[in-house]
Write a protein that holds these residues in place. Structure first.
Motif, PDB file in Angstrom:
ATOM      1  N   PRO A  37       8.573  -2.543   6.875  1.00 11.23           N
ATOM      2  CA  PRO A  37       8.450  -2.310   5.436  1.00 11.23           C
ATOM      3  C   PRO A  37       7.808  -0.954   5.138  1.00 11.23           C
ATOM      4  O   PRO A  37       6.892  -0.520   5.831  1.00 11.23           O
ATOM      5  N   CYS A  38       8.304  -0.315   4.097  1.00  7.57           N
ATOM      6  CA  CYS A  38       7.693   0.921   3.621  1.00  7.57           C
ATOM      7  C   CYS A  38       6.558   0.538   2.659  1.00  7.57           C
ATOM      8  O   CYS A  38       6.399  -0.637   2.319  1.00  7.57           O
ATOM      9  N   PRO A  39       5.758   1.492   2.219  1.00 10.39           N
ATOM     10  CA  PRO A  39       4.661   1.158   1.295  1.00 10.39           C
ATOM     11  C   PRO A  39       5.118   0.466   0.015  1.00 10.39           C
ATOM     12  O   PRO A  39       4.444  -0.449  -0.470  1.00 10.39           O
ATOM     13  N   LEU A  40       6.261   0.853  -0.540  1.00 10.47           N
ATOM     14  CA  LEU A  40       6.742   0.181  -1.748  1.00 10.47           C
ATOM     15  C   LEU A  40       7.188  -1.249  -1.457  1.00 10.47           C
ATOM     16  O   LEU A  40       7.020  -2.136  -2.300  1.00 10.47           O
ATOM     17  N   CYS A  41       7.731  -1.483  -0.268  1.00 10.34           N
ATOM     18  CA  CYS A  41       8.089  -2.855   0.133  1.00 10.34           C
ATOM     19  C   CYS A  41       6.834  -3.723   0.212  1.00 10.34           C
ATOM     20  O   CYS A  41       6.843  -4.884  -0.206  1.00 10.34           O
ATOM     21  N   ILE A  42       5.769  -3.139   0.741  1.00  6.04           N
ATOM     22  CA  ILE A  42       4.515  -3.889   0.853  1.00  6.04           C
ATOM     23  C   ILE A  42       3.970  -4.217  -0.531  1.00  6.04           C
ATOM     24  O   ILE A  42       3.499  -5.340  -0.774  1.00  6.04           O
ATOM     25  N   LEU A  43       4.065  -3.274  -1.469  1.00  8.56           N
ATOM     26  CA  LEU A  43       3.612  -3.557  -2.834  1.00  8.56           C
ATOM     27  C   LEU A  43       4.459  -4.647  -3.483  1.00  8.56           C
ATOM     28  O   LEU A  43       3.936  -5.476  -4.234  1.00  8.56           O
ATOM     29  N   GLN A  44       5.756  -4.687  -3.187  1.00  9.56           N
ATOM     30  CA  GLN A  44       6.603  -5.751  -3.721  1.00  9.56           C
ATOM     31  C   GLN A  44       6.197  -7.098  -3.131  1.00  9.56           C
ATOM     32  O   GLN A  44       6.188  -8.115  -3.835  1.00  9.56           O
ATOM     33  N   ARG A  45       5.832  -7.106  -1.858  1.00  7.20           N
ATOM     34  CA  ARG A  45       5.343  -8.349  -1.252  1.00  7.20           C
ATOM     35  C   ARG A  45       4.075  -8.813  -1.940  1.00  7.20           C
ATOM     36  O   ARG A  45       3.898 -10.010  -2.201  1.00  7.20           O
ATOM     37  N   VAL A  46       3.174  -7.881  -2.230  1.00  7.67           N
ATOM     38  CA  VAL A  46       1.926  -8.226  -2.922  1.00  7.67           C
ATOM     39  C   VAL A  46       2.247  -8.822  -4.290  1.00  7.67           C
ATOM     40  O   VAL A  46       1.624  -9.806  -4.718  1.00  7.67           O
ATOM     41  N   ALA A  47       3.233  -8.260  -4.983  1.00  6.00           N
ATOM     42  CA  ALA A  47       3.626  -8.801  -6.289  1.00  6.00           C
ATOM     43  C   ALA A  47       4.197 -10.208  -6.144  1.00  6.00           C
ATOM     44  O   ALA A  47       3.900 -11.093  -6.963  1.00  6.00           O
TER      45      ALA A  47
END
Length: 169
Positions: A37-47
């Motif tokens: 995962p890229c950083p934006l993918c990780i933020l989507q996971r957090v969401a």
């Protein structure tokens, strides 16, 4: 067993289970399929985790009246944040190769050194600006991962609104 007559608790439990399944699938793609995962993918996971927690707490609480609107508003706000992140990610993936930002530091490193990057707000600003690894398009069933995230955030937001407005719930 008409889904249009399911209770608020059942609908919110369904939302929690959907979020849990999405996180499980994200971990599967990371550890089994090798899609880091890229950083934006990780933020989507957090969401997704945030929406899932609101759904779980709402299912356990099962409020009446205005409590349902509060849980619905919280769910829609967190899903809206996820929608914004997914849209940003899709925009970065749509850029021509010469306009893609260069690859940045991993998210873990940025968080460890957040003091030199303007704190957590500075790190979030850097992550949301995107980087080269966020521009890499990896598809599942013909759609890039952020498109699937966008679809699921919309579905989860609609589910939260339906549960709050459902007279039968």
């Amino acid at each position: 067993m008409n889904p249009l007559r399911w209770s608020f608790r059942t609908l919110y439990l369904l939302g929690f289970l959907a979020c849990s399944g999405l996180i499980a699938f994200a971990l599967y793609t990371q550890y089994v399929l090798g899609m880091d995962p890229c950083p934006l993918c990780i933020l989507q996971r957090v969401a997704f985790i945030g929406v899932g927690l609101v759904f779980l707490i709402g299912a356990l609480h099962a409020p009446r009246g205005y409590g349902r609107q509060i849980y619905s508003a919280l769910s829609v706000i967190v899903a809206g944040i996820g929608i914004a992140i997914a849209l940003r990610h899709l925009w970065i993936q749509s850029l021509p190769a010469d306009q893609v930002p260069s690859c940045g530091a991993p998210l873990g490193y940025l968080l460890e050194t957040s003091g030199s990057h303007g704190g957590l707000v500075g790190v979030l600003r850097m992550v949301l600006s995107g980087s080269g690894e966020c521009a890499k398009v990896e598809t599942i069933l013909g759609l890039p991962m952020p498109a699937w995230s966008l679809i699921w955030f919309v579905i989860l937001g609609c589910l939260a609104l339906w549960a709050a407005r459902n007279r039968h719930a």
